[in-house]
Motif scaffolding. Sequence first.
Motif, short mmCIF file in Angstrom:
data_model
loop_
_atom_site.label_atom_id
_atom_site.label_comp_id
_atom_site.label_asym_id
_atom_site.label_seq_id
_atom_site.Cartn_x
_atom_site.Cartn_y
_atom_site.Cartn_z
N ARG A 392 0.82 -1.21 0.00
CA ARG A 392 0.00 0.00 0.00
C ARG A 392 0.86 1.26 0.00
NH1 ARG A 392 -5.63 -0.69 3.39
NH2 ARG A 392 -6.54 -2.15 1.91
N GLU A 396 0.34 4.25 -2.56
CA GLU A 396 -0.16 5.52 -2.06
C GLU A 396 0.85 6.65 -2.22
OE1 GLU A 396 -3.35 6.16 -0.83
OE2 GLU A 396 -3.64 4.17 -1.72
N ARG A 404 -4.09 10.53 -0.55
CA ARG A 404 -3.76 9.18 -0.11
C ARG A 404 -4.71 8.71 0.99
NH1 ARG A 404 2.54 10.58 1.12
NH2 ARG A 404 3.10 11.35 -0.95
N TYR A 408 -1.04 7.05 5.11
CA TYR A 408 0.13 7.18 4.26
C TYR A 408 0.40 8.63 3.87
CZ TYR A 408 -0.31 2.16 3.98
OH TYR A 408 -0.39 0.83 4.32
#
Length: 684
Positions: A392, A396, A404, A408
């Motif tokens: 992820r 992101e 995002r 993140y």
Amino acid sequence: MIRTAILVFLAMFALTSGRATAEEGLWTFDNFPLARVNATYGTKLDQKWLDHLQGASVRLTSGCSGAIVSGEGLIFTNHHCIMECAQDLSDREQDYVTDGYMAARADERTCPGLMAEILTSVTDYTKEINAATAGLTGDAFVRAQSAAATGIEKKACDDDTRMHCEIVPLYQGGQYRLYKYRKYSDVRLVFAPEFQAAFFGGDPDNFNFPRYALDIGFLRIYENDAPVRTPDHLTWNTDTPREGDPVFVAGNPGTTKRLMTAAQLETLRDVVYPPVQMMKSELRGRLITFAGQDEENRRISQDAVFGVENGFKAMGAEWQALRDPAMIAAKRQEEAYLKSTLSGSFATEIGDPWAEIAEAQKAYTELFLPYNFLENTPYSSTLLNYARELVRGAAERQKPSAERLPEYADSRLPAIERDLFANAQVQKPLEQLYLEFRLSKAREYMGTDAPQTQILLGKSSPEQLAAFLVENTGLDNVDTRKALWEGGMTAIKASNDPMIQYALRIDPASRDIRRAYENRVAGPTRIAAEKIARVRFRAYGTNTYPDATWSLRLSYGRIQGWNWRGTTVTPFTYMKGIYDRATGKAPYQLPQSFIEARGKFDGNTVMDFVTTNDIVGGNSGSPAVNAQGEIIGAVFDGNIHSLGGAYFYDSGINRAVVVSTAAVSVALDKVYDNQALLAELRTN
């Protein structure tokens, strides 16, 4: 069961004043009821007293609290708060959890991934957050709120790596405050007693009293390889505590649900707690079986067993509280009162947010299991969590920060990097147990044919898949994790690590269920909760405290026992009592150090004591201080009645359990002969 009379009283009190009852309250430092406390106890607390206590209070990323107790960065907390550190520093030859840890200043060792934070300021950003979400609903509301919060955090800390900025929602979204912390990433272990001393009495005594536990630990914060100078520290007081003395507890309680609606509490009672408790029970059994297979399994699973047993017992008491009809009735009675205060254009503007939250509970019920297994990842392996963070994070970080997922955003990346880059031990046998358990429970609770189960398992069994992923991944190596994080999506796509490939496979479905949850549950609930907060402020003013949010709070109380079903529980235990309780067998087995020290100290020294302070999980390690601001102990537990504190506080029976500084000094002197540490405490 909770006493109906108490709940009715609490409800009626709320209807008439909205003020906290008796010694109730997890108060923020900027809204602490100084005048009321001084009038009640005859104390002379002032803003200077509050500022000093705030400056000496510590939040630990192990999920605990602590206090600065010397001018050289020494932190006093609980053993169970530093247990993971002790285990990470251990190996097959040296077990610091079982045997304890005592180091000279030059030999203090860094705890992998542990960080200490001290709150420096609180600023109100309610208007800015509300403006960012005006007119939005569902997923759009959640995303806009998160983007506004992380933008404020980023600007406030201004890339200063020494600071951590965090928007904290208070009063269920009635206020949004920026909490700014001074953070310390080099936290070193100084002292830990043996596990049998720290957790003497084990699970049978946990959340009970009398207690004879030396649940203590000492850490030190460093910067540039030198101890941090900390002029704001608490004076170590070893005077004998007395019944009736006022006590103040500063710490970071995790979460409470006292401001939730009746509909939300019913969902917890009927939808969430039953399967979660069943899973905790089974996981506990699996871990105990695993630990009993050989000495190495026992060593590497000590922290895991403690955590699951502690959580199982705590949640069981919370669930029992929810099952008392009087509790929900009291909540509905308060809601009826709040609705009765609505009139005119304000009533039109507010509408019926309680009905809106009740409607969202229908969606929550539908989404709970898939969200729990795909996105929330309970009882998951550390290795799978690493993989998801890497996958992820790579996706992101290709987007602008405001677009995002909030965890993140630029302001929050340091926390992820701290976890990913910590050189903590990863025990693959234990990892396989956790992952196998999670996958098997997903199949059991959602069904073999559920699309989410098919995504998680494919054609594999939980046992086969967990074994393959754990045995073949290289994510237990910190250098591998760093390379993947720094390499971004290019490195992720090129990786043949099976755990990375598995995280890539399940991520689209995880994102889909998260989006549905935010659109149908989180968004509508937050919007409605903000409306209820406005109603509460209008009815009660500022004479109330917010739910716990893992942010610094202060509670007040006094040293006092309690009565329960005809039994009087006195507020003190004494060091001599540990020998009377000892049986020679776990969990009442004394470590050799205590056996050898028998007769060397005053057995009438107060060991543990109880107070009426309002505390919950996260308060572990919190300093208990007297009216002069001197530390007299550290909170390490509550009694069984205090576990209902997630939903209400009852001054008659809720008690915090504290290990006394007097006992700590005696143990350092006569049991462990740690004269250097004792001298540091005495000279500050």
